[in-house]
Design a protein around this motif. Structure first.
Motif, PDB file in Angstrom:
ATOM      1  N   VAL A   1      -3.590  16.259  13.908  1.00 12.87           N
ATOM      2  CA  VAL A   1      -2.276  16.734  14.345  1.00 12.87           C
ATOM      3  C   VAL A   1      -2.105  16.711  15.865  1.00 12.87           C
ATOM      4  O   VAL A   1      -0.994  16.840  16.357  1.00 12.87           O
ATOM      5  N   MET A   2      -3.181  16.553  16.606  1.00 15.33           N
ATOM      6  CA  MET A   2      -3.110  16.572  18.076  1.00 15.33           C
ATOM      7  C   MET A   2      -3.202  15.149  18.616  1.00 15.33           C
ATOM      8  O   MET A   2      -4.223  14.485  18.450  1.00 15.33           O
ATOM      9  N   PRO A   3      -2.150  14.665  19.251  1.00 13.88           N
ATOM     10  CA  PRO A   3      -2.191  13.301  19.789  1.00 13.88           C
ATOM     11  C   PRO A   3      -3.328  13.122  20.800  1.00 13.88           C
ATOM     12  O   PRO A   3      -3.644  14.026  21.569  1.00 13.88           O
ATOM     13  N   LEU A   4      -3.941  11.977  20.760  1.00 13.29           N
ATOM     14  CA  LEU A   4      -5.002  11.556  21.675  1.00 13.29           C
ATOM     15  C   LEU A   4      -6.323  12.296  21.487  1.00 13.29           C
ATOM     16  O   LEU A   4      -7.270  12.057  22.229  1.00 13.29           O
ATOM     17  N   PHE A   5      -6.405  13.185  20.526  1.00 11.97           N
ATOM     18  CA  PHE A   5      -7.670  13.871  20.242  1.00 11.97           C
ATOM     19  C   PHE A   5      -8.347  13.116  19.096  1.00 11.97           C
ATOM     20  O   PHE A   5      -7.735  12.881  18.063  1.00 11.97           O
ATOM     21  N   PRO A   6      -9.599  12.707  19.272  1.00 12.76           N
ATOM     22  CA  PRO A   6     -10.231  11.855  18.256  1.00 12.76           C
ATOM     23  C   PRO A   6     -10.468  12.583  16.931  1.00 12.76           C
ATOM     24  O   PRO A   6     -10.834  13.754  16.921  1.00 12.76           O
ATOM     25  N   THR A   7     -10.261  11.889  15.855  1.00 14.96           N
ATOM     26  CA  THR A   7     -10.477  12.454  14.522  1.00 14.96           C
ATOM     27  C   THR A   7     -11.748  11.891  13.898  1.00 14.96           C
ATOM     28  O   THR A   7     -12.648  12.629  13.514  1.00 14.96           O
ATOM     29  N   THR A   8     -11.813  10.573  13.795  1.00 13.24           N
ATOM     30  CA  THR A   8     -12.899   9.931  13.061  1.00 13.24           C
ATOM     31  C   THR A   8     -14.288  10.255  13.604  1.00 13.24           C
ATOM     32  O   THR A   8     -15.189  10.535  12.811  1.00 13.24           O
TER      33      THR A   8
ATOM     34  N   HIS B   1     -11.515  11.646   1.103  1.00 14.03           N
ATOM     35  CA  HIS B   1     -10.226  12.188   1.539  1.00 14.03           C
ATOM     36  C   HIS B   1      -9.181  11.071   1.524  1.00 14.03           C
ATOM     37  O   HIS B   1      -9.463   9.937   1.904  1.00 14.03           O
ATOM     38  N   ARG B   2      -7.986  11.387   1.064  1.00 15.84           N
ATOM     39  CA  ARG B   2      -6.997  10.327   0.863  1.00 15.84           C
ATOM     40  C   ARG B   2      -6.478   9.707   2.156  1.00 15.84           C
ATOM     41  O   ARG B   2      -6.027   8.568   2.147  1.00 15.84           O
ATOM     42  N   HIS B   3      -6.527  10.418   3.273  1.00 14.11           N
ATOM     43  CA  HIS B   3      -6.043   9.841   4.529  1.00 14.11           C
ATOM     44  C   HIS B   3      -7.186   9.345   5.415  1.00 14.11           C
ATOM     45  O   HIS B   3      -7.191   8.197   5.837  1.00 14.11           O
TER      46      HIS B   3
ATOM     47  N   GLY C   1     -10.500   9.286   4.713  1.00 17.77           N
ATOM     48  CA  GLY C   1     -11.652   8.744   4.010  1.00 17.77           C
ATOM     49  C   GLY C   1     -11.836   7.246   4.181  1.00 17.77           C
ATOM     50  O   GLY C   1     -12.952   6.760   4.330  1.00 17.77           O
ATOM     51  N   LYS C   2     -10.745   6.494   4.206  1.00 10.98           N
ATOM     52  CA  LYS C   2     -10.835   5.037   4.341  1.00 10.98           C
ATOM     53  C   LYS C   2     -11.522   4.658   5.648  1.00 10.98           C
ATOM     54  O   LYS C   2     -12.404   3.807   5.678  1.00 10.98           O
ATOM     55  N   TYR C   3     -11.129   5.296   6.734  1.00 15.72           N
ATOM     56  CA  TYR C   3     -11.710   4.972   8.042  1.00 15.72           C
ATOM     57  C   TYR C   3     -13.179   5.369   8.112  1.00 15.72           C
ATOM     58  O   TYR C   3     -13.998   4.639   8.671  1.00 15.72           O
ATOM     59  N   VAL C   4     -13.500   6.503   7.529  1.00 21.25           N
ATOM     60  CA  VAL C   4     -14.888   6.968   7.518  1.00 21.25           C
ATOM     61  C   VAL C   4     -15.749   6.027   6.673  1.00 21.25           C
ATOM     62  O   VAL C   4     -16.832   5.615   7.089  1.00 21.25           O
ATOM     63  N   ARG C   5     -15.257   5.659   5.484  1.00 23.49           N
ATOM     64  CA  ARG C   5     -16.009   4.743   4.621  1.00 23.49           C
ATOM     65  C   ARG C   5     -16.174   3.373   5.276  1.00 23.49           C
ATOM     66  O   ARG C   5     -17.253   2.780   5.213  1.00 23.49           O
ATOM     67  N   ASP C   6     -15.093   2.866   5.901  1.00 24.33           N
ATOM     68  CA  ASP C   6     -15.187   1.571   6.582  1.00 24.33           C
ATOM     69  C   ASP C   6     -16.274   1.598   7.650  1.00 24.33           C
ATOM     70  O   ASP C   6     -17.040   0.650   7.790  1.00 24.33           O
ATOM     71  N   TRP C   7     -16.331   2.678   8.430  1.00 22.07           N
ATOM     72  CA  TRP C   7     -17.352   2.764   9.478  1.00 22.07           C
ATOM     73  C   TRP C   7     -18.746   2.875   8.871  1.00 22.07           C
ATOM     74  O   TRP C   7     -19.653   2.145   9.245  1.00 22.07           O
ATOM     75  N   GLU C   8     -18.924   3.806   7.938  1.00 21.65           N
ATOM     76  CA  GLU C   8     -20.253   4.024   7.372  1.00 21.65           C
ATOM     77  C   GLU C   8     -20.762   2.824   6.588  1.00 21.65           C
ATOM     78  O   GLU C   8     -21.941   2.502   6.662  1.00 21.65           O
ATOM     79  N   ASP C   9     -19.891   2.180   5.845  1.00 24.27           N
ATOM     80  CA  ASP C   9     -20.325   1.096   4.969  1.00 24.27           C
ATOM     81  C   ASP C   9     -20.378  -0.270   5.658  1.00 24.27           C
ATOM     82  O   ASP C   9     -21.197  -1.109   5.302  1.00 24.27           O
TER      83      ASP C   9
END
Length: 125
Positions: free
Chosen positions: A25-32, A56-58, A60-68
């Motif tokens: 919810v905070m712009p420019l603050f890293p999530t992944t 996680h539906r939002h 999760g894709k980025y986390v899985r892409d990085w990990e896998d």
């Protein structure tokens, strides 16, 4: 050492997960990066929580892409490099930082940008 690990890893996981949610919810603050750190901590203390983040539906894709696959989306790469460049510009032109601070920041940001740009931007077909 194991006695210390028991409370530290779940607390680290929850703190990183909270910071990751804040980043949504905070712009420019890293999530992944925070979610990846949370998964690391939870995978050693609560595998169920690590799996919840991965699915996680939002995010999760980025986390899985990085990990896998070690993927950093191209748009995220652009944002990261542009923000590092802007922050270095601020440090150099506005903050009047000492030379050693500028050199250290330039080296750290350059190495980070190099790593980010070396990662694939999408899955190989």
């Amino acid at each position: 050492m194991k006695a210390l690990r028991r409370p530290v890893l779940p607390c680290t996981g929850w703190l990183c997960a909270a910071l990751g949610v804040f980043g949504i919810v905070m712009p420019l603050f890293p999530t992944t990066p925070f979610l990846l750190a949370a998964i690391w901590a939870f995978s050693r203390s609560s595998p169920e929580m690590a799996q919840k983040i991965r699915s996680h539906r939002h995010a999760g894709k980025y986390v899985r892409d990085w990990e896998d696959h070690g993927i950093i989306p191209t748009g995220a790469k652009v944002i990261a490099v542009v923000m590092m460049t802007a922050m270095f510009g601020y440090l150099h032109f506005v903050a009047e930082a000492p030379a050693w601070v500028e050199i250290g920041a330039a080296l750290a940001m350059g190495a980070t940008a190099g790593f980010i740009l070396s990662r694939p931007g999408r899955r190989a077909s």
